[in-house]
Design an enzyme around this catalytic site. Sequence first.
Site, mmCIF file in Angstrom:
data_model
loop_
_atom_site.group_PDB
_atom_site.id
_atom_site.type_symbol
_atom_site.label_atom_id
_atom_site.label_comp_id
_atom_site.label_asym_id
_atom_site.label_seq_id
_atom_site.Cartn_x
_atom_site.Cartn_y
_atom_site.Cartn_z
ATOM 1 N N GLY A 118 117.097 124.617 59.158
ATOM 2 C CA GLY A 118 117.789 125.007 60.622
ATOM 3 C C GLY A 118 117.832 123.493 61.884
ATOM 4 N N ARG A 119 116.715 123.023 61.814
ATOM 5 C CA ARG A 119 116.661 121.909 62.727
ATOM 6 C C ARG A 119 117.537 120.827 62.185
ATOM 7 N NH1 ARG A 119 110.027 122.564 63.975
ATOM 8 N NH2 ARG A 119 110.361 124.006 65.840
ATOM 9 N N VAL A 150 117.178 125.589 71.915
ATOM 10 C CA VAL A 150 117.268 126.542 70.407
ATOM 11 C C VAL A 150 116.165 125.677 69.329
ATOM 12 C CG1 VAL A 150 118.909 127.756 70.967
ATOM 13 C CG2 VAL A 150 119.379 125.648 69.706
ATOM 14 N N GLU A 151 115.523 126.327 68.607
ATOM 15 C CA GLU A 151 114.915 126.047 67.377
ATOM 16 C C GLU A 151 113.666 124.972 68.000
ATOM 17 O OE1 GLU A 151 116.838 125.433 63.871
ATOM 18 O OE2 GLU A 151 118.595 126.541 64.340
ATOM 19 N N GLY A 152 113.029 125.424 68.842
ATOM 20 C CA GLY A 152 111.953 124.443 69.413
ATOM 21 C C GLY A 152 112.271 123.821 70.618
#
Length: 600
Positions: free
Chosen positions: A294-295, A415-417
């Site tokens: 995803g990242r 998002v995502e961290g």
Amino acid sequence: MVRMTKQHQEQFDKAKDLIEAGPTVENGFVRSLFFGRLRLDKVMPYPRQDPDEAKRTDELLTKLDAFLTEHLDPDRIDAEEEIPQHVIDGLGKLGVMGMTVPREYGGGGFTHTAYCRVLERIAQSCGSTAVMVGAHQSIGLKALVLNGTEQQKKRWLPDLATGKKLAAFALTEPEAGSDAANVQTRAHLSDDGKHWILNGQKKYTTNGAIAGMMTVMARTPIEHNGKTKDKITAFIVTPDLPGFEVVDPNPSKCGIRGTWQAELQFTDMPVPVENVLGELGRGLKVALTVLDYGRCTLSAGCVGGAKVALHQTVEHARNRKQFGRPLGEFQLIKQKIARMSEMVFAMDAMTYLTAGMVNRHDDDLMLETAVCKLFCSEVSWRVIDDAVQVHGGKGYMRADGLERMFRDSRINRIVEGATEVITTFVALMGMKGVGEEFEQVLHATRHPIGNFGRLAEFARHEWRDVIVGPSVDGLHPKIADEGRKLASLTRMLARSVTRILTRYQQKILDMQLLHSRVTWAVVELYAMAAVIAKLQSMLEQAEHNGSHPQLARELVIGKGYCHHAANRINHRLKGLFHNRDKHRLAVADAVLGLDGDAHQ
């Protein structure tokens, strides 16, 4: 050197729950930087698509371009806060919604690189649509592809691959965002052993209100060595299960307004035992593996938006006149365009280098994907902000889409961290390995009998990597200076990490301003390596083919990035030892009404 308190040890124990026993420190490019080891074998040769797949991808992009031009209206999506169903259906028919799903389950069987190219293109048209596709495929169904049983894959993947059903990934909760290990949603086994009874709530679940299948993380009691401990498990959940409720389908938000970030409630929901995804108690491992994908694709979306912003800015600077001269003739505008160009080139190089590592299934990718997401989300925000500034009042209006892109890009830093969480994570995970090696060597010096081998090995690595420095032989003469600078800065990083670990020991765990300097030095070292690797590939192609389109221009941009990045890295590493952090923290304490700790 770094002895942890019980609290800090528990924090790292949580991280251990995320992954299996990790690889050796030498395996990953980013992790190796902390030791002064420049693993150019991990970044060179720069990854290229297989010719057959590249052709397939090009053909898909041609069809996608036509579809986006004819059917996608990003301003209307933004205004109406909804992606039309015909857009989702059309992307499904093109094969976009199941690109990375294996062919045997109805997908395209494309590599991650191909998928990133497509996500980048969608993001150039509409940030909302890119996020919807990414939430569906990058994380929503990815856990099923990676960890699902054959029965699970056959049951759900065909409809997901065609876009007939959308997927979602439900992790975030009121008390669990970046702190993924703090999930409070729980599940216990029913008396008859046929169901897990799920209770809890999730927030900001993209596609959650319209998904036909979602991956949900919940705590489950796991017995081990006679003791019961709560561990996070991944479940496949469908909206037709009793006890499922969409509390809020789409809260109002700043950007990506066409996507739906739902709040979901699970009340005594009976989830069949066959819907457990992966192993019981291994849900955080599932989540972390999914985030690696995803990242990287989120980064591709950032690249797409930044490229559009750069293109619009260059055209505006050429055509807009002020004080009788084109904007592009003014040095302050040139400065922005130069910086934007360098950053976009570096983003692109890093994203597709990382995608190539994902394709190779490298064992140690956690830091590479985290760094890629951190760099691209922060840099794309800066590029789009500069684009708005160069456009002036026109950029603030909605007509040309920059205002929408500006709002859409802001979420990428969260998002995502979130930026702050990844910043500390990268620094501590990298320095942790160095600290552990020091601890082992310190023990060996106190007990030398039987440890001469360890001491000799450490001395050899220390001399070669930190004192002598890594080798960069084999680079093209036109980028040899940049390679030598990369090697020199890698050595400087390792020395600096050694010094701060020696000086601060346990206290380093909470010194986040130092974490930021270390992480961003590492981030730009990885970006420099990606740029150099890409330039090396372009130079080799030019020698092989007799020419390369725009090689001279790309060399100027790439070498410019390396020069300016080197200056920033130098500044950050020197700032580890000469700074005014104590005074900055004192100001914050005064404003917050805190007594303040003894700052460095």
